[in-house]
Design a protein around this motif. Structure first.
Motif, PDB file in Angstrom:
ATOM      1  N   LYS A  33       0.797  -1.231   0.000  1.00 30.42           N
ATOM      2  CA  LYS A  33       0.000   0.000   0.000  1.00 30.42           C
ATOM      3  C   LYS A  33       0.831   1.284   0.000  1.00 30.42           C
ATOM      4  O   LYS A  33       0.475   2.252  -0.669  1.00 30.42           O
ATOM      5  N   ASP A  34       1.932   1.336   0.724  1.00 29.06           N
ATOM      6  CA  ASP A  34       2.717   2.576   0.774  1.00 29.06           C
ATOM      7  C   ASP A  34       3.633   2.742  -0.442  1.00 29.06           C
ATOM      8  O   ASP A  34       4.291   3.761  -0.602  1.00 29.06           O
ATOM      9  N   GLY A  35       3.675   1.737  -1.302  1.00 30.85           N
ATOM     10  CA  GLY A  35       4.438   1.826  -2.539  1.00 30.85           C
ATOM     11  C   GLY A  35       5.934   1.609  -2.400  1.00 30.85           C
ATOM     12  O   GLY A  35       6.640   1.529  -3.418  1.00 30.85           O
ATOM     13  N   GLN A  36       6.437   1.494  -1.191  1.00 29.68           N
ATOM     14  CA  GLN A  36       7.891   1.386  -1.011  1.00 29.68           C
ATOM     15  C   GLN A  36       8.463   0.098  -1.595  1.00 29.68           C
ATOM     16  O   GLN A  36       9.493   0.131  -2.275  1.00 29.68           O
ATOM     17  N   VAL A  37       7.798  -1.028  -1.358  1.00 30.17           N
ATOM     18  CA  VAL A  37       8.295  -2.307  -1.886  1.00 30.17           C
ATOM     19  C   VAL A  37       8.284  -2.280  -3.412  1.00 30.17           C
ATOM     20  O   VAL A  37       9.229  -2.747  -4.061  1.00 30.17           O
ATOM     21  N   LEU A  38       7.231  -1.694  -3.991  1.00 33.31           N
ATOM     22  CA  LEU A  38       7.145  -1.601  -5.453  1.00 33.31           C
ATOM     23  C   LEU A  38       8.291  -0.766  -6.026  1.00 33.31           C
ATOM     24  O   LEU A  38       8.901  -1.144  -7.038  1.00 33.31           O
ATOM     25  N   CYS A  39       8.586   0.354  -5.374  1.00 36.08           N
ATOM     26  CA  CYS A  39       9.689   1.212  -5.845  1.00 36.08           C
ATOM     27  C   CYS A  39      11.039   0.518  -5.685  1.00 36.08           C
ATOM     28  O   CYS A  39      11.903   0.611  -6.572  1.00 36.08           O
ATOM     29  N   MET A  40      11.224  -0.201  -4.574  1.00 34.45           N
ATOM     30  CA  MET A  40      12.476  -0.941  -4.371  1.00 34.45           C
ATOM     31  C   MET A  40      12.637  -2.030  -5.432  1.00 34.45           C
ATOM     32  O   MET A  40      13.746  -2.268  -5.927  1.00 34.45           O
ATOM     33  N   LEU A  41      11.512  -2.664  -5.793  1.00 33.14           N
ATOM     34  CA  LEU A  41      11.535  -3.684  -6.835  1.00 33.14           C
ATOM     35  C   LEU A  41      12.045  -3.101  -8.153  1.00 33.14           C
ATOM     36  O   LEU A  41      12.948  -3.664  -8.784  1.00 33.14           O
ATOM     37  N   ILE A  42      11.501  -1.971  -8.538  1.00 34.96           N
ATOM     38  CA  ILE A  42      11.931  -1.304  -9.779  1.00 34.96           C
ATOM     39  C   ILE A  42      13.419  -0.985  -9.728  1.00 34.96           C
ATOM     40  O   ILE A  42      14.157  -1.233 -10.684  1.00 34.96           O
ATOM     41  N   ASN A  43      13.876  -0.442  -8.590  1.00 32.53           N
ATOM     42  CA  ASN A  43      15.289  -0.065  -8.478  1.00 32.53           C
ATOM     43  C   ASN A  43      16.223  -1.274  -8.439  1.00 32.53           C
ATOM     44  O   ASN A  43      17.399  -1.146  -8.787  1.00 32.53           O
ATOM     45  N   LYS A  44      15.732  -2.430  -8.025  1.00 31.49           N
ATOM     46  CA  LYS A  44      16.551  -3.645  -8.082  1.00 31.49           C
ATOM     47  C   LYS A  44      16.638  -4.155  -9.518  1.00 31.49           C
ATOM     48  O   LYS A  44      17.656  -4.684  -9.932  1.00 31.49           O
ATOM     49  N   ILE A  45      15.533  -3.972 -10.266  1.00 25.11           N
ATOM     50  CA  ILE A  45      15.516  -4.403 -11.660  1.00 25.11           C
ATOM     51  C   ILE A  45      16.394  -3.479 -12.508  1.00 25.11           C
ATOM     52  O   ILE A  45      17.207  -3.939 -13.303  1.00 25.11           O
ATOM     53  N   LYS A  46      16.237  -2.191 -12.312  1.00 25.71           N
ATOM     54  CA  LYS A  46      17.050  -1.201 -13.032  1.00 25.71           C
ATOM     55  C   LYS A  46      17.436  -0.104 -12.040  1.00 25.71           C
ATOM     56  O   LYS A  46      16.671   0.826 -11.797  1.00 25.71           O
ATOM     57  N   PRO A  47      18.630  -0.201 -11.449  1.00 26.42           N
ATOM     58  CA  PRO A  47      19.057   0.741 -10.418  1.00 26.42           C
ATOM     59  C   PRO A  47      18.938   2.206 -10.846  1.00 26.42           C
ATOM     60  O   PRO A  47      19.242   2.561 -11.984  1.00 26.42           O
ATOM     61  N   GLY A  48      18.461   3.026  -9.915  1.00 30.41           N
ATOM     62  CA  GLY A  48      18.362   4.464 -10.128  1.00 30.41           C
ATOM     63  C   GLY A  48      17.129   4.927 -10.888  1.00 30.41           C
ATOM     64  O   GLY A  48      16.975   6.115 -11.149  1.00 30.41           O
ATOM     65  N   THR A  49      16.235   4.017 -11.238  1.00 32.54           N
ATOM     66  CA  THR A  49      15.050   4.402 -12.000  1.00 32.54           C
ATOM     67  C   THR A  49      14.161   5.344 -11.190  1.00 32.54           C
ATOM     68  O   THR A  49      13.689   6.362 -11.696  1.00 32.54           O
ATOM     69  N   ILE A  50      13.937   5.007  -9.939  1.00 33.07           N
ATOM     70  CA  ILE A  50      13.143   5.875  -9.057  1.00 33.07           C
ATOM     71  C   ILE A  50      14.122   6.543  -8.101  1.00 33.07           C
ATOM     72  O   ILE A  50      14.738   5.886  -7.261  1.00 33.07           O
ATOM     73  N   ARG A  51      14.281   7.850  -8.265  1.00 30.80           N
ATOM     74  CA  ARG A  51      15.306   8.584  -7.514  1.00 30.80           C
ATOM     75  C   ARG A  51      15.011   8.689  -6.029  1.00 30.80           C
ATOM     76  O   ARG A  51      15.916   8.611  -5.215  1.00 30.80           O
ATOM     77  N   LYS A  52      13.734   8.910  -5.674  1.00 27.54           N
ATOM     78  CA  LYS A  52      13.406   9.100  -4.259  1.00 27.54           C
ATOM     79  C   LYS A  52      12.190   8.258  -3.910  1.00 27.54           C
ATOM     80  O   LYS A  52      11.135   8.398  -4.512  1.00 27.54           O
ATOM     81  N   ILE A  53      12.364   7.387  -2.922  1.00 25.57           N
ATOM     82  CA  ILE A  53      11.259   6.585  -2.421  1.00 25.57           C
ATOM     83  C   ILE A  53      10.774   7.250  -1.144  1.00 25.57           C
ATOM     84  O   ILE A  53      11.534   7.416  -0.189  1.00 25.57           O
ATOM     85  N   GLU A  54       9.521   7.660  -1.163  1.00 24.79           N
ATOM     86  CA  GLU A  54       8.936   8.346  -0.007  1.00 24.79           C
ATOM     87  C   GLU A  54       8.705   7.365   1.141  1.00 24.79           C
ATOM     88  O   GLU A  54       8.163   6.285   0.929  1.00 24.79           O
TER      89      GLU A  54
END
Length: 185
Positions: free
Chosen positions: A87-108
């Motif tokens: 729900k807070d989106g953090q795991v989803l953003c971490m997933l993206i950054n593990k797949i392609k590092p640096g894609t999401i610059r700031k995870i709230e």
């Protein structure tokens, strides 16, 4: 002897029935019905029927596969329900950054709903960049308000299949069959 003005001698008027109930605010039947309908919760009517139908076709096995895949990539185990975990989106953003590092610059990390929805939105934007087809994406409310978790699970599966084609540098683990993506970096 002076007489008191008549306004001081008259008896106080009792409020009329409608002004007593609605405090001098008039409410017609449709306004009252609308108020009652909007405050009855999701356990009734069309919303409840749609929720029951969605639950019947919800694929719990696909949810478990998606959760296991995300957990193996991010290193974060699912705590609680699938929806509460994401729900807070953090795991989803971490997933993206593990797949392609640096894609999401700031995870709230804030607990403010707007910031959590921003994480989900950033995940969805990143899915587009990584080649996930528009029809495979979900709306933020599907996850945040738990409107349709089935499309959230399908999106994660679509991401898993798409990145096998569009992100060859990502060595896995993999989820689903290799999909042809839009191409990409």
């Amino acid at each position: 002897h002076s007489r008191a003005p008549s306004r001081y001698l008259s008896r106080p008027q009792a409020p009329s029935h409608s002004s007593h109930i609605f405090h001098s605010r008039t409410v017609d039947g449709s306004q009252l019905l609308g108020f009652l309908m909007s405050n009855r919760g999701a356990g009734y009517g069309l919303d409840a029927e749609l929720a029951r139908k969605a639950n019947l076709k919800y694929d719990h096995g696909a949810e478990q596969e998606a959760a296991n895949w995300m957990s193996s990539i991010t290193g974060i185990s699912q705590g609680g329900s699938f929806a509460s975990w994401l729900k807070d989106g953090q795991v989803l953003c971490m997933l993206i950054n593990k797949i392609k590092p640096g894609t999401i610059r700031k995870i709230e990390t804030s607990r403010i709903p707007f910031k959590q929805m921003e994480n989900i939105s950033n995940f969805l934007k990143s899915c587009r960049v990584l080649g996930v087809a528009e029809h495979d994406l979900f709306e933020t409310v599907d996850l945040y308000d738990e409107k349709d978790l089935g499309v959230v699970v399908m999106c994660i599966h679509a991401l898993g299949g798409t990145i096998q084609q569009t992100q060859p540098q990502f060595s896995g683990p993999h989820l689903g069959k290799k999909k042809s993506g839009k191409g990409g970096p």
